[in-house]
Design a protein around this motif. Structure first.
Motif, short mmCIF file in Angstrom:
data_model
loop_
_atom_site.label_atom_id
_atom_site.label_comp_id
_atom_site.label_asym_id
_atom_site.label_seq_id
_atom_site.Cartn_x
_atom_site.Cartn_y
_atom_site.Cartn_z
N LEU A 84 -21.30 -39.20 21.44
CA LEU A 84 -20.40 -40.31 21.24
C LEU A 84 -20.45 -40.88 19.77
N GLU A 85 -21.77 -40.98 19.15
CA GLU A 85 -22.05 -41.60 17.96
C GLU A 85 -21.94 -40.33 16.80
N ASP A 86 -20.93 -39.53 17.05
CA ASP A 86 -20.69 -38.65 15.91
C ASP A 86 -20.12 -39.03 14.68
N PRO A 87 -20.83 -39.12 13.34
CA PRO A 87 -19.96 -39.63 12.50
C PRO A 87 -18.89 -38.95 11.75
N ILE A 146 -8.76 -29.77 23.59
CA ILE A 146 -9.24 -28.84 22.71
C ILE A 146 -10.37 -29.47 21.88
N ASP A 147 -11.61 -28.81 21.77
CA ASP A 147 -12.72 -29.35 21.13
C ASP A 147 -13.08 -28.58 19.91
N LEU A 148 -12.83 -29.16 18.89
CA LEU A 148 -13.10 -28.19 17.56
C LEU A 148 -13.99 -28.90 16.87
N ARG A 149 -15.17 -28.18 16.26
CA ARG A 149 -16.29 -28.75 15.52
C ARG A 149 -16.68 -27.85 14.31
N THR A 150 -16.73 -28.52 13.23
CA THR A 150 -16.97 -27.79 12.02
C THR A 150 -18.31 -28.94 11.38
N ASN A 152 -18.08 -30.41 8.82
CA ASN A 152 -17.60 -31.65 8.26
C ASN A 152 -16.74 -32.44 9.26
N TYR A 153 -16.21 -31.96 10.13
CA TYR A 153 -14.89 -32.61 11.13
C TYR A 153 -15.39 -32.22 12.51
N ARG A 154 -14.84 -33.19 13.31
CA ARG A 154 -14.76 -32.88 14.71
C ARG A 154 -13.58 -33.38 15.40
N LEU A 155 -12.78 -32.74 16.07
CA LEU A 155 -11.65 -32.87 16.76
C LEU A 155 -11.83 -32.73 18.29
N ALA A 156 -11.64 -33.79 18.93
CA ALA A 156 -11.42 -33.89 20.32
C ALA A 156 -10.14 -34.31 20.94
N LEU A 157 -9.27 -33.39 21.29
CA LEU A 157 -7.74 -33.56 21.33
C LEU A 157 -7.45 -33.37 22.73
N HIS A 158 -6.73 -34.39 23.48
CA HIS A 158 -6.10 -34.16 24.47
C HIS A 158 -4.60 -33.82 24.28
N LEU A 159 -4.31 -32.59 25.06
CA LEU A 159 -3.04 -31.86 25.03
C LEU A 159 -2.06 -32.79 25.87
N PRO A 160 -0.83 -32.74 25.17
CA PRO A 160 0.28 -33.39 26.07
C PRO A 160 0.81 -32.61 27.37
N HIS A 161 0.44 -31.42 27.34
CA HIS A 161 0.90 -30.54 28.48
C HIS A 161 -0.13 -29.55 28.85
N SER A 162 -0.31 -29.08 30.01
CA SER A 162 -1.26 -28.01 30.49
C SER A 162 -0.97 -26.56 29.81
#
Length: 195
Positions: A84-87, A146-150, A152-162
């Motif tokens: 949760l504390e990912d900078p 979607i959970d994307l990690r690099t 330099n970046y981190r994306l935790a994205l909830h999708l609008p549809h299944s």
């Protein structure tokens, strides 16, 4: 006349709230009232009757943390993160709904397709990842997350549809440092989506 009516109402209320004399004694009633007076909203839940007995019933946890609002089984996928504390910052992204449209749809309106997202067959997620290489990517796709990690970046994205997570494709465009994730949508069969 009004005083008599209110007196009768008070007497009727007292009769409803009091227990019959043959069920319990007054001493037991006082113990139960004191125990109930110490309880708060955090003590509501499925505790076994054995754990409610005794003087320390208020302080028992019934096997779980009483400060928890919900159980982990009730949490949907992707709503919690292990760090949760990912900078790392969240990259720029956009979600584009896609549908197959032919000339018969565009000019004649022969199918039931319309411009709404209910008629879309797939979802395209474009993520801009400057200074990133394809070998740095770690991508996880669930039905609605979607959970994307690099590095330099981190994306935790909830999708609008299944979506159908196992049928999706992803490609990294090196020239633009952009990741394109195409996911077929999981739509219920209705009058619009017959396939």
């Amino acid at each position: 006349m009004v005083e008599l009516s209110s007196l009768q109402n008070l007497q009727a209320l007292s009769d409803l709230l009091s227990l019959p004399a043959d069920e319990e004694s007054d001493a037991e009633d006082c113990k139960n009232v004191n125990l109930m007076a110490k309880m708060g909203p955090g003590h509501i839940g499925a505790c076994s009757p054995a754990s409610r007995q005794g003087n320390n019933a208020v302080h028992r946890t019934c096997g779980k943390n009483t400060k928890d609002i919900w159980d982990m089984e009730e949490v949907t996928e992707g709503t919690h993160s292990d760090d949760l504390e990912d900078p790392r910052p969240q990259p720029e992204y956009e979600i584009i709904m896609k549908q197959s449209v032919g000339t018969e749809d565009l000019f004649l309106g022969m199918s039931r397709n319309n411009p709404s997202s209910m008629c879309c067959e797939s979802m395209l997620v474009r993520v801009k990842l400057p200074k990133t290489q394809a070998s740095d990517l770690v991508l996880g796709v669930k039905e609605r997350f979607i959970d994307l990690r690099t590095p330099n970046y981190r994306l935790a994205l909830h999708l609008p549809h299944s979506v159908h997570n196992s049928k999706g494709t992803a490609r990294f465009i090196t020239g633009r440092c952009e990741l394109e994730i195409t996911l077929p949508m999981n739509r219920p069969l209705d009058s619009i989506n017959l396939t």
